[in-house]
Design a protein around this motif. Sequence first.
Motif, PDB file in Angstrom:
ATOM      1  N   GLY A 190       1.137  -1.109  -0.136  1.00 32.04           N
ATOM      2  CA  GLY A 190       0.669  -0.182   0.027  1.00 32.04           C
ATOM      3  C   GLY A 190       0.933   1.182  -0.027  1.00 32.04           C
ATOM      4  O   GLY A 190       2.468   1.016  -0.338  1.00 32.04           O
ATOM      5  N   GLU A 191       0.070   2.213   0.305  1.00 37.28           N
ATOM      6  CA  GLU A 191       1.135   3.987   0.019  1.00 37.28           C
ATOM      7  C   GLU A 191       1.802   3.533   2.292  1.00 37.28           C
ATOM      8  O   GLU A 191       1.231   3.241   2.638  1.00 37.28           O
ATOM      9  CB  GLU A 191      -0.412   5.011  -0.202  1.00 37.28           C
ATOM     10  CG  GLU A 191      -0.475   4.882  -1.657  1.00 37.28           C
ATOM     11  CD  GLU A 191       0.233   4.944  -2.601  1.00 37.28           C
ATOM     12  OE1 GLU A 191       1.288   5.637  -2.523  1.00 37.28           O
ATOM     13  OE2 GLU A 191       0.417   4.406  -3.642  1.00 37.28           O
ATOM     14  N   LEU A 236       4.341   0.971   5.266  1.00 34.17           N
ATOM     15  CA  LEU A 236       3.590   0.310   4.385  1.00 34.17           C
ATOM     16  C   LEU A 236       3.263  -0.869   5.256  1.00 34.17           C
ATOM     17  O   LEU A 236       4.025  -1.524   5.686  1.00 34.17           O
ATOM     18  CB  LEU A 236       3.962   0.197   2.997  1.00 34.17           C
ATOM     19  CG  LEU A 236       4.981  -0.146   2.523  1.00 34.17           C
ATOM     20  CD1 LEU A 236       5.280  -1.621   2.721  1.00 34.17           C
ATOM     21  CD2 LEU A 236       6.010   0.582   1.305  1.00 34.17           C
ATOM     22  N   THR A 258       1.874  -4.934   3.543  1.00 39.07           N
ATOM     23  CA  THR A 258       1.924  -4.983   2.656  1.00 39.07           C
ATOM     24  C   THR A 258       1.685  -6.640   2.988  1.00 39.07           C
ATOM     25  O   THR A 258       1.255  -7.487   4.262  1.00 39.07           O
ATOM     26  CB  THR A 258       3.535  -5.354   1.726  1.00 39.07           C
ATOM     27  OG1 THR A 258       3.110  -5.876   0.199  1.00 39.07           O
ATOM     28  CG2 THR A 258       4.737  -5.708   2.780  1.00 39.07           C
TER      29      THR A 258
END
Length: 337
Positions: free
Chosen positions: A268-269, A276, A278
């Motif tokens: 993600g951002e 972040l 993930t």
Amino acid sequence: MRASRLVSLLLLLQNRGRMTAQELAAQLEVSVRTVYRDVEALGEAGVPVYAERGPTGGYRLVDGYRTRLTGLTAGEAEAIFLAGVPGPAGELGLGSLLSTAELKLRAALPAELADRGGRIRQRFHLDAPTWFREPEPTPHLAALAEAVWADRQVRVRYRRSRGPREVTRTLAPLGLVLKAGRWYLVAAVDGQVRTYRVGAVLELTVLDEPVDRPDGFDLVSCWQEHAEGYERGVYRAEARVRMSVAALELMAYVFPPAMSRAARAAAGEPDADGWLLTTVPIESIKHGHIELLKLGAEVQVLAPAELCERFTATAHRLAALYPAPVAVDPVADEGPG
């Protein structure tokens, strides 16, 4: 044997021009007397070879005597020389054959294309093994290559990663594949096509029984399907993690490609702190623990719970081994005013 040597002698003279008997003997690994006899045999066969006397003399072919390949473009010639892999060919027992084949190609090519091939070889080199891994011993590779070429079945004693640790199988070899510095045998057994690591073969016997190759079998397609299936099947679980952007970038260098690719695709951002969320594919809890530890304090495991527990236990053990540094009192460190 002698016929092959005569061809090599002819091609050496065609490629290099004048060569002395001593130079030819060294190149062909024979005696000078044998070179004399071979040159005489070439002359009797109608090859226009003659001797030049003097300190700069040697054997030569009559100018213009050469065979040329037709229809080969410059790009095709470059591709042929670039495709040469002498290391793997040597492991297969084909090193001398590859050298002879290249010599024949150079002799048959027009001078311009032969020169282009030479330039390619001097500017590009294929080194198949991966970094930080010793070459795997493969004492039975050459015999397997002969069995593959001759379409002969083999009986192997093979070391497995799980029990029973050693098994004996009769295989129908279909092809050999070099992947990241390791050799693999693709073979049919019990009606199925399977893959075996050549370095795990402990004993090998080539049998007289022929191999009945499956209709439409294609080694490249078969291996591609195997490789893709292996990557899909090996990662049976996944870990949900929180990591820094730096850790995500580091994964490409210290993780298997499939893990790194999946983590980047699911990322993600990053938040304001540069972290972040993930998902990372893992083979097992043990495997995920070992791999993610490579990222140190740049990753936090969120799930599954069992993996979180392992990291918690590891963190506590590490804290016991490495006590926190003693804090310095800035006021006391200033001393009397």
